[in-house]
Design a protein around this motif. Sequence first.
Motif, PDB file in Angstrom:
ATOM      1  N   ASN A  85     -21.730  -0.245   6.264  1.00 30.03           N
ATOM      2  CA  ASN A  85     -22.174   0.622   6.974  1.00 30.03           C
ATOM      3  C   ASN A  85     -22.821  -0.202   8.202  1.00 30.03           C
ATOM      4  O   ASN A  85     -22.063  -1.183   9.092  1.00 30.03           O
ATOM      5  N   THR A  86     -23.244   0.249   9.519  1.00 33.05           N
ATOM      6  CA  THR A  86     -23.316   0.507  10.840  1.00 33.05           C
ATOM      7  C   THR A  86     -24.438  -0.290  11.150  1.00 33.05           C
ATOM      8  O   THR A  86     -25.607   0.124  10.146  1.00 33.05           O
ATOM      9  N   LEU A  87     -25.055  -0.727  12.209  1.00 37.34           N
ATOM     10  CA  LEU A  87     -26.234  -1.917  12.670  1.00 37.34           C
ATOM     11  C   LEU A  87     -26.883  -0.314  12.619  1.00 37.34           C
ATOM     12  O   LEU A  87     -28.138  -0.589  12.581  1.00 37.34           O
ATOM     13  N   THR A  88     -26.913   0.846  13.454  1.00 38.76           N
ATOM     14  CA  THR A  88     -27.934   1.802  13.113  1.00 38.76           C
ATOM     15  C   THR A  88     -28.083   2.852  12.320  1.00 38.76           C
ATOM     16  O   THR A  88     -29.283   2.979  11.481  1.00 38.76           O
ATOM     17  N   GLU A  89     -27.433   2.484  11.388  1.00 42.72           N
ATOM     18  CA  GLU A  89     -27.890   2.822   9.558  1.00 42.72           C
ATOM     19  C   GLU A  89     -28.758   1.561   9.238  1.00 42.72           C
ATOM     20  O   GLU A  89     -29.546   2.109   8.568  1.00 42.72           O
ATOM     21  N   LEU A  90     -28.127   0.914   9.281  1.00 44.83           N
ATOM     22  CA  LEU A  90     -28.977  -0.730   8.306  1.00 44.83           C
ATOM     23  C   LEU A  90     -30.407  -0.226   9.653  1.00 44.83           C
ATOM     24  O   LEU A  90     -31.650  -1.446   8.652  1.00 44.83           O
ATOM     25  N   ALA A  91     -30.367  -0.028  10.167  1.00 42.25           N
ATOM     26  CA  ALA A  91     -31.701  -0.726  11.657  1.00 42.25           C
ATOM     27  C   ALA A  91     -32.757   0.612  11.144  1.00 42.25           C
ATOM     28  O   ALA A  91     -33.657   0.502  10.709  1.00 42.25           O
ATOM     29  N   ALA A  92     -31.617   1.188  10.649  1.00 37.61           N
ATOM     30  CA  ALA A  92     -32.770   3.723  10.146  1.00 37.61           C
ATOM     31  C   ALA A  92     -33.145   2.828   8.493  1.00 37.61           C
ATOM     32  O   ALA A  92     -34.790   3.011   8.559  1.00 37.61           O
ATOM     33  N   LYS A  93     -32.702   2.328   8.058  1.00 39.98           N
ATOM     34  CA  LYS A  93     -32.978   1.745   6.616  1.00 39.98           C
ATOM     35  C   LYS A  93     -34.365   0.996   6.470  1.00 39.98           C
ATOM     36  O   LYS A  93     -35.679   1.750   5.966  1.00 39.98           O
ATOM     37  N   GLN A  94     -34.624   0.186   7.697  1.00 44.81           N
ATOM     38  CA  GLN A  94     -35.251  -0.653   7.703  1.00 44.81           C
ATOM     39  C   GLN A  94     -37.069  -0.296   7.949  1.00 44.81           C
ATOM     40  O   GLN A  94     -37.857  -0.321   8.028  1.00 44.81           O
ATOM     41  N   GLU A  95     -36.237   0.857   9.671  1.00 46.98           N
ATOM     42  CA  GLU A  95     -37.505   1.346   9.710  1.00 46.98           C
ATOM     43  C   GLU A  95     -37.974   2.565   8.634  1.00 46.98           C
ATOM     44  O   GLU A  95     -39.055   2.902   8.537  1.00 46.98           O
ATOM     45  N   PHE A  96     -37.400   3.134   8.034  1.00 48.85           N
ATOM     46  CA  PHE A  96     -37.701   3.920   6.850  1.00 48.85           C
ATOM     47  C   PHE A  96     -38.669   3.273   6.070  1.00 48.85           C
ATOM     48  O   PHE A  96     -40.117   3.606   5.372  1.00 48.85           O
ATOM     49  N   TYR A  97     -38.222   1.712   5.488  1.00 55.06           N
ATOM     50  CA  TYR A  97     -38.729   1.398   4.427  1.00 55.06           C
ATOM     51  C   TYR A  97     -40.125   0.616   5.154  1.00 55.06           C
ATOM     52  O   TYR A  97     -41.184   0.646   4.148  1.00 55.06           O
ATOM     53  N   ASP A  98     -40.148  -0.081   6.344  1.00 63.02           N
ATOM     54  CA  ASP A  98     -40.890  -0.440   6.904  1.00 63.02           C
ATOM     55  C   ASP A  98     -42.546   0.924   7.000  1.00 63.02           C
ATOM     56  O   ASP A  98     -43.449   0.483   6.816  1.00 63.02           O
ATOM     57  N   THR A  99     -41.838   2.252   7.421  1.00 60.05           N
ATOM     58  CA  THR A  99     -42.897   3.356   7.239  1.00 60.05           C
ATOM     59  C   THR A  99     -43.093   3.615   6.136  1.00 60.05           C
ATOM     60  O   THR A  99     -44.399   4.301   6.486  1.00 60.05           O
ATOM     61  N   TYR A 100     -42.772   3.294   4.864  1.00 60.84           N
ATOM     62  CA  TYR A 100     -42.906   4.004   3.794  1.00 60.84           C
ATOM     63  C   TYR A 100     -43.888   3.305   3.393  1.00 60.84           C
ATOM     64  O   TYR A 100     -43.589   3.510   2.110  1.00 60.84           O
ATOM     65  N   GLY A 101     -43.797   2.036   3.469  1.00 59.44           N
ATOM     66  CA  GLY A 101     -44.719   1.158   2.467  1.00 59.44           C
ATOM     67  C   GLY A 101     -44.572   0.421   2.114  1.00 59.44           C
ATOM     68  O   GLY A 101     -45.101  -0.355   0.690  1.00 59.44           O
ATOM     69  N   VAL A 102     -42.914  -0.055   1.758  1.00 60.36           N
ATOM     70  CA  VAL A 102     -42.231  -1.183   0.960  1.00 60.36           C
ATOM     71  C   VAL A 102     -42.101  -2.604   1.427  1.00 60.36           C
ATOM     72  O   VAL A 102     -43.177  -2.593   2.068  1.00 60.36           O
ATOM     73  N   GLU A 103     -42.940  -3.462   0.471  1.00 57.79           N
ATOM     74  CA  GLU A 103     -43.801  -4.428   0.454  1.00 57.79           C
ATOM     75  C   GLU A 103     -42.779  -5.894   0.516  1.00 57.79           C
ATOM     76  O   GLU A 103     -43.081  -6.401   1.074  1.00 57.79           O
ATOM     77  N   GLU A 104     -41.405  -5.501   0.504  1.00 54.37           N
ATOM     78  CA  GLU A 104     -39.902  -6.505  -0.057  1.00 54.37           C
ATOM     79  C   GLU A 104     -39.056  -5.553   0.223  1.00 54.37           C
ATOM     80  O   GLU A 104     -38.680  -4.860  -0.537  1.00 54.37           O
ATOM     81  N   TYR A 105     -38.678  -6.500   1.472  1.00 55.40           N
ATOM     82  CA  TYR A 105     -37.513  -5.809   1.449  1.00 55.40           C
ATOM     83  C   TYR A 105     -35.860  -6.819   1.446  1.00 55.40           C
ATOM     84  O   TYR A 105     -36.368  -7.718   2.084  1.00 55.40           O
ATOM     85  N   TYR A 106     -35.063  -6.455   0.939  1.00 57.47           N
ATOM     86  CA  TYR A 106     -33.592  -7.882   0.424  1.00 57.47           C
ATOM     87  C   TYR A 106     -32.709  -6.481   0.948  1.00 57.47           C
ATOM     88  O   TYR A 106     -31.993  -6.140  -0.002  1.00 57.47           O
ATOM     89  N   LEU A 107     -32.095  -7.466   2.001  1.00 52.53           N
ATOM     90  CA  LEU A 107     -30.283  -7.122   2.025  1.00 52.53           C
ATOM     91  C   LEU A 107     -29.441  -7.820   1.665  1.00 52.53           C
ATOM     92  O   LEU A 107     -29.616  -9.321   2.349  1.00 52.53           O
ATOM     93  N   TYR A 108     -28.668  -7.856   0.624  1.00 50.74           N
ATOM     94  CA  TYR A 108     -27.766  -8.565  -0.224  1.00 50.74           C
ATOM     95  C   TYR A 108     -26.096  -8.292   0.656  1.00 50.74           C
ATOM     96  O   TYR A 108     -25.620  -6.930   0.979  1.00 50.74           O
ATOM     97  N   ASP A 109     -25.567  -9.137   1.396  1.00 49.18           N
ATOM     98  CA  ASP A 109     -23.911  -9.621   2.409  1.00 49.18           C
ATOM     99  C   ASP A 109     -23.007  -9.754   0.717  1.00 49.18           C
ATOM    100  O   ASP A 109     -23.102 -11.164   0.651  1.00 49.18           O
TER     101      ASP A 109
END
Length: 229
Positions: A106-130
């Motif tokens: 995973n790259t920082l760009t990819e992670l940022a794109a995922k968060q932007e997608f979930y933000d844009t399309y209505g996700v209420e809770e988003y969790y990222l686990y390492d």
Amino acid sequence: MSSQTVMTTPIVYPDSDGMPMADNTKQFRAIVTIQGNLDAIFRERDDVFVAGDLLWYPVEGRPDIRRAPDVMVVFGRPKGDRGSYRQWEEDGIAPQVVFEVLSPSNTLTELAAKQEFYDTYGVEEYYLYDPDRGDMSGWQRRDGRLRVIQELDGWVSPRLGIRFGRTDQGMQLYWPDGRPFVSFVELQAQAEQERQRAEQERQRAEQERQRAERLAAQLRALGIEPAEE
């Protein structure tokens, strides 16, 4: 006048993006553990759909707009098999909760794109686990945007009811009744321990029954009728 039939090419929404579910065993185990425990928590709720690595298409007519969350939970939709989650066919309901498990690729760009997608399309809770660090970050929708959850230790998910807690091994998730999330192997080990304990208890009870019968026989040999309990 002659009429002409306009032929349109149907839009294809692939069920696979060609990407692997996980890059390594540790990531795969984390994904399966989170998905499996959440599925078990809501096993009696017919209106909660839990999936792992399923393509989500939020916009009809736009197969290029898609994501495959490692785990997603949708309240208000029935259980059942799907090749992909096409939101317009699901009463327009977006997944409310999404988990992503970090992989080394995973790259920082990819992670940022995922968060932007979930933000844009209505996700209420988003969790990222390492899984390598045992750390987790979370975001909750407030005022129309996904905002960082400042402290996950002790956090209880408003949607899922699960609790997040930090341990010496890293972040641990707990069922609403306090039980920790466990893998299938750990669950089987627990079941085997319970079986062994039950067998030991059965053997103790049998030994006690046999001891009581021997004592009763000895009393009868002395002409004493043992009292019935």
